[in-house]
Enzyme design. Structure first.
Site, PDB file in Angstrom:
ATOM      1  N   TYR A 338     -51.335 -12.869  -5.928  1.00 18.08           N
ATOM      2  CA  TYR A 338     -51.383 -13.630  -7.180  1.00 18.08           C
ATOM      3  C   TYR A 338     -50.246 -13.249  -8.115  1.00 18.08           C
ATOM      4  CZ  TYR A 338     -55.836 -15.735  -5.908  1.00 18.08           C
ATOM      5  OH  TYR A 338     -56.828 -16.462  -5.289  1.00 18.08           O
ATOM      6  N   GLN A 339     -49.200 -12.698  -7.481  1.00 17.01           N
ATOM      7  CA  GLN A 339     -47.908 -12.535  -8.143  1.00 17.01           C
ATOM      8  C   GLN A 339     -47.920 -11.650  -9.399  1.00 17.01           C
ATOM      9  OE1 GLN A 339     -47.900 -17.054  -7.549  1.00 17.01           O
ATOM     10  NE2 GLN A 339     -45.733 -16.572  -7.797  1.00 17.01           N
ATOM     11  N   TRP A 344     -55.878 -18.259 -16.279  1.00 18.78           N
ATOM     12  CA  TRP A 344     -56.821 -18.379 -17.396  1.00 18.78           C
ATOM     13  C   TRP A 344     -57.794 -17.209 -17.393  1.00 18.78           C
ATOM     14  CZ3 TRP A 344     -62.120 -20.800 -16.940  1.00 18.78           C
ATOM     15  CH2 TRP A 344     -62.584 -20.785 -15.621  1.00 18.78           C
ATOM     16  N   ASP A 345     -57.883 -16.534 -16.247  1.00 20.58           N
ATOM     17  CA  ASP A 345     -58.734 -15.359 -16.103  1.00 20.58           C
ATOM     18  C   ASP A 345     -58.508 -14.383 -17.265  1.00 20.58           C
ATOM     19  OD1 ASP A 345     -58.085 -16.618 -13.671  1.00 20.58           O
ATOM     20  OD2 ASP A 345     -58.473 -14.853 -12.467  1.00 20.58           O
ATOM     21  N   GLU A 486     -61.819 -25.620  -8.380  1.00 22.80           N
ATOM     22  CA  GLU A 486     -60.511 -25.998  -7.835  1.00 22.80           C
ATOM     23  C   GLU A 486     -60.581 -26.892  -6.597  1.00 22.80           C
ATOM     24  OE1 GLU A 486     -58.129 -22.520  -7.260  1.00 22.80           O
ATOM     25  OE2 GLU A 486     -57.440 -22.590  -9.339  1.00 22.80           O
ATOM     26  N   LYS A 600     -66.460 -25.073  -5.997  1.00 24.13           N
ATOM     27  CA  LYS A 600     -65.984 -23.724  -5.683  1.00 24.13           C
ATOM     28  C   LYS A 600     -66.589 -22.683  -6.628  1.00 24.13           C
ATOM     29  CE  LYS A 600     -61.708 -21.053  -5.217  1.00 24.13           C
ATOM     30  NZ  LYS A 600     -60.267 -21.019  -5.474  1.00 24.13           N
ATOM     31  N   GLN A 601     -66.707 -23.046  -7.900  1.00 26.49           N
ATOM     32  CA  GLN A 601     -67.076 -22.036  -8.904  1.00 26.49           C
ATOM     33  C   GLN A 601     -67.716 -22.693 -10.113  1.00 26.49           C
ATOM     34  OE1 GLN A 601     -62.621 -21.919  -9.053  1.00 26.49           O
ATOM     35  NE2 GLN A 601     -63.050 -20.675 -10.856  1.00 26.49           N
TER      36      GLN A 601
HETATM   37  C1  BGC Z   1     -59.873 -19.492  -8.910  1.00 20.83           C
HETATM   38  C2  BGC Z   1     -59.237 -19.665 -10.269  1.00 20.83           C
HETATM   39  C3  BGC Z   1     -58.645 -18.345 -10.697  1.00 20.83           C
HETATM   40  C4  BGC Z   1     -57.680 -17.819  -9.649  1.00 20.83           C
HETATM   41  C5  BGC Z   1     -57.176 -16.440  -9.989  1.00 20.83           C
HETATM   42  C6  BGC Z   1     -58.849 -18.960  -7.933  1.00 20.83           C
HETATM   43  O1  BGC Z   1     -59.446 -18.719  -6.710  1.00 20.83           O
HETATM   44  O2  BGC Z   1     -60.370 -20.721  -8.449  1.00 20.83           O
HETATM   45  O3  BGC Z   1     -60.194 -20.078 -11.209  1.00 20.83           O
HETATM   46  O4  BGC Z   1     -57.980 -18.520 -11.896  1.00 20.83           O
HETATM   47  O5  BGC Z   1     -58.338 -17.727  -8.412  1.00 20.83           O
HETATM   48  O6  BGC Z   1     -58.209 -15.543 -10.068  1.00 20.83           O
END
Ligand code: BGC
Length: 777
Positions: A338-339, A344-345, A486, A600-601
């Site tokens: 994730y670089q 938004w986390d 997502e 997904k969430q």
């Molecule tokens: C989630 C995102 C989140 C990202 C980084 C993704 O799998 O769907 O909501 O921002 O991961 O954690």
């Protein structure tokens, strides 16, 4: 799930891994991470290398080595160690019978190992050679990792060779970042160093190493310089069958200061002079200050207590609290996935814990968004919008780091064009929402004058340029986007995004008028700097009034987006059987979830955790509807479901979500690879989510217009919960048992003491300075 499979609990702060499992190397590396917001050194043995996922990720070192992924760089490993007896290397390969115990102390971030080697050359098998080592990433000097190392049971008459090195060949995810490697041993200072320059960003990154033998005589020393490493080979005569040394790894980059090499050498010398014991004391003092407000204590379940500390620890060390220019990475500094960048986390998951304990850290995080406004403005402009469209993946400059192609279709091998970068717009209003929350908690108007208002105005501008007027319906809507879920891309009117956006527009208008009426000079300054016009404010007002905010239907349900209810109604378990390849991506454009209601969430549920505007019936109806349709394919999801479960009085369900979220990393329940992309490492949002689930869920804490509100839903398992809140410079201690809620005002760090209004289960109380409330439940 059974914790014993993974670790033993030592106490509420420490765990021990006694059944070493080579399959768990990726997880050990992340879970047992020593970090301090500047760097993260993975939980590997000093004798291990890149095959065992050894890495030390350094903040503020973004670089692109493979032409695709810009990520943080790894520092050369200044703790690299090789041991030789009779000129033969001792083997520490991570095999099943490696007799090694690993342990970690989350109070002070201390990694310990103990290995016993049988059958070592020239010895009887009973005679085990013991290796002990210990390290921490210092909080009193962020560039330093202090280490001590000891060998016991040595054969007194046999010389031993120890190679202490700096290894440049490290575990990089997307290409090697360091080129032009230079190394040397500074004889005068007795410091070894290795320096390199990053491929694209041309940052110089230096690792220096100093050491000090406490036991064992150094008979000889030679330098071994290899292409990517430098080692000092020391021939040692053991003393009392042992050998003991201390060692310091120091990391600096040219983004820290102009001469990182000189700084690294100097720090390495100073650290050696101070010695491990003193360095540890200074480091522990820093942690004590943090835990004084950030710790959460529970009684009744030691495993949960440990898991809570694990998560708090990881949220803290992921956060570059020392800087207002750096983001919190979605995997912190646990690896390069994730670089090393913010999603938004950062605002919605990591920040709340700081906001209510050490608001100055929350302020730094938001200031980072201020300093990256230009990146957000550029993104908006590039995509044909106005104002600030924040990057979905945001590094140092705030320019979009999210590549167009994120995952791969595992069946055809073709790239998938995900639209996280251009359609997942809620990140901008999420930041706006958090600016409001920060203001609500701290009352910090200076922040609004200098940073907050400008950000909010730019976000409002973006929303203004992004909405469409639907003339048939006579409302403004947001189309072609992704909400938090997502899997469904290219959807219209995501209920979460619509509510968030309207909320933020209203807050921008609120601050505009507050400044206009009370602080016109501040407003004039901001207006002229961003060329804001009255016409824009009038338009925001119109849009806010006519924003399409989908209402609950007759069954009390909010539709996640237009047409969601018409999709195939099924569950994650059912569609999982449709997978052709286990690593297939479930979402857009063709994944198994896309044409179904499987999400997904948390999405509608995510709206509920942020906005307290719906009644209990609506919360319960939507919880019941969306819960079975949620895959929790993101680690962000379980904590949010847990909060709402607690809010609707289902604390046992909330507890199940607590377990799910708290153990994502501790019990390695998440996959490390999806759609061909490595996504392992610490789930820092889940770590922050644990704080929210306990505070907002189990203790039912809410911040309202008039003050603080508590609607406790303590889980039966826990006899007591204790934590602190920092609200408008007052420190409150909350103690909750099934029978009683106690709120004590510990400290008021302000000149004019204030009364705090507290509401508990709908009854109102006033907490006065030096007082405490005891409420029977
Ligand atoms: C989630 C995102 C989140 C990202 C980084 C993704 O799998 O769907 O909501 O921002 O991961 O954690």
């Amino acid at each position: 799930m059974n914790a014993d499979q993974f670790f033993e609990i030592v106490d509420g702060w420490q765990l021990k891994i006694t059944k070493f499992d080579p399959e768990q190397l990726i997880h050990y590396g992340s879970n047992l991470l020593c970090g301090n917001g500047y760097l993260g050194y993975r939980g590997t043995l000093p004798e291990w290398g890149k095959e065992e996922y050894q890495a030390c990720i350094v903040s503020d070192t973004y670089d692109m080595a493979d032409g695709k992924w810009r990520e943080l760089s790894n520092a050369p490993n200044g703790l690299a160690t090789e041991l030789l007896l009779a000129d033969q290397s001792l083997d520490f390969s991570p095999v099943k019978n490696l007799n090694t115990n690993l342990s970690f102390n989350y109070q002070y971030g201390i990694f310990k190992r103990n290995s016993k080697l049988k059958n070592v050359i020239n010895r009887s098998s009973a005679d085990k050679l013991e290796v002990e080592s210990e390290r921490f990433a210092s909080y009193s000097n962020l560039h330093l990792i202090a280490n001590k190392y000891q060998l016991n049971n040595l054969n007194q008459d046999k010389l031993l060779k120890i190679r202490l090195g700096i290894e440049g060949d490290v575990w990089d995810l997307n290409g090697e970042h360091l080129t032009n490697l230079k190394n040397d041993y500074e004889t005068e200072q007795a410091v070894l160093y290795l320096q390199g320059t990053t491929v694209e960003s041309k940052i110089d990154l230096v690792t220096a190493m100093s050491f000090n033998f406490k036991q064992g005589l150094v008979k000889n020393m030679r330098i071994i310089s290899r292409a990517k490493s430098i080692y000092l080979e020391l021939t040692i005569q053991p003393e009392n069958n042992s050998c003991k040394f201390e060692r310091n790894m120091v990391v600096y980059s040219s983004n820290d200061l102009t001469d990182p090499l000189a700084a690294a050498i100097k720090t390495a010398v100073q650290a050696r002079e101070k010695e491990y014991k003193q360095l540890l004391i200074e480091h522990q003092q820093c942690w004590d200050v943090k835990w004084a407000v950030m710790d959460i204590k529970i009684k009744g379940n030691l495993l949960d207590q440990l898991a809570i500390r694990f998560n708090l620890y990881h949220n803290i060390i992921a956060t570059p609290a020392h800087s207002e220019y750096l983001p919190i990475g979605a995997r912190g500094l646990s690896c390069q996935a994730y670089q090393g960048s913010a999603f938004w986390d950062q605002e919605i998951f990591n920040l709340p814990m700081f906001l209510f304990t050490k608001p100055e850290i929350a302020k730094n995080i938001l200031k980072y968004r201020y300093h990256t406004l230009d990146g957000a403005r550029k993104k908006a402009q590039d995509l044909g919008f106005a104002g600030a469209f924040y990057a979905w993946i945001s590094g140092k400059t705030g320019q979009e780091l999210c590549p167009d192609f994120f995952f791969k279709d595992m069946i055809s091998g073709r790239k998938i064009r995900n639209h996280f970068n251009d359609w997942q717009i809620h990140v901008s209003p999420d930041i706006g929402y958090t600016i409001w929350k920060y203001y609500q908690v701290t009352d910090d108007l200076d922040f609004i004058f200098n940073y907050g208002a400008e950000m909010l105005f730019e976000i409002a501008r973006f929303i203004h340029s992004r909405v469409h007027y639907n003339d048939r319906q006579d409302y403004y809507e947001l189309i072609r986007l992704l909400g938090p879920d997502e899997y469904h891309e290219n959807i219209d009117n995501n209920v979460f995004t619509n509510y968030q956006s309207q909320f933020v527009l209203k807050k921008a208008i609120y601050f505009y008028h507050l400044l206009l009426n009370k602080y016109p000079e501040e407003l004039a300054r901001i207006k002229s700097s961003i060329e804001l016009t009255e016409t824009e404010i009038t338009a925001w007002q119109r849009i806010a009034e006519k924003f399409y905010l989908p209402e609950p239907n007759q069954a009390n349900l909010l539709e996640q987006f237009d047409g969601y209810f018409e999709l195939e109604d099924t569950t994650a378990e059912v569609i999982k059987k449709r997978l052709i390849n286990n690593q297939e991506y479930w979402g857009w454009p063709n994944g198994i979830a896309v044409f179904t209601q499987v999400i997904k969430q948390a999405d509608v549920i995510q709206l509920f955790t942020l906005h307290d505007i719906f009644n209990q019936d609506i919360l319960a109806a939507n919880y019941d509807y969306y819960e079975p349709r949620t895959q929790h394919g993101s680690s962000l999801s379980p904590s949010q479901y847990g909060i709402i479960a607690a809010r609707i009085g289902r604390s046992e369900l909330a507890y199940q979500y607590f377990k799910k979220s708290a153990f994502i990393d501790l019990m390695s329940t998440n996959k490390a690879v999806s759609g061909g992309t490595f996504i392992g490492g610490i789930h820092t949002a889940a770590a922050g989510g644990i704080w929210q689930l306990i505070i907002n869920g189990f203790s039912g804490f809410k911040l309202t217009k008039s003050g603080l509100e508590f609607n406790p839903a303590l889980v039966e398992e826990w006899e007591e919960l204790e934590y602190k809140l920092n609200y408008r410079s007052a420190i409150l201690q909350i103690n909750l048992t099934p029978a009683k809620l106690k709120i004590k005002l510990l400290d008021m760090q302000t000149e004019k003491p204030v009364e705090i209004k507290v509401k508990v289960l709908a009854r109102e109380y006033i907490l006065e300075p030096d007082s405490q409330l005891q409420i029977k439940l």
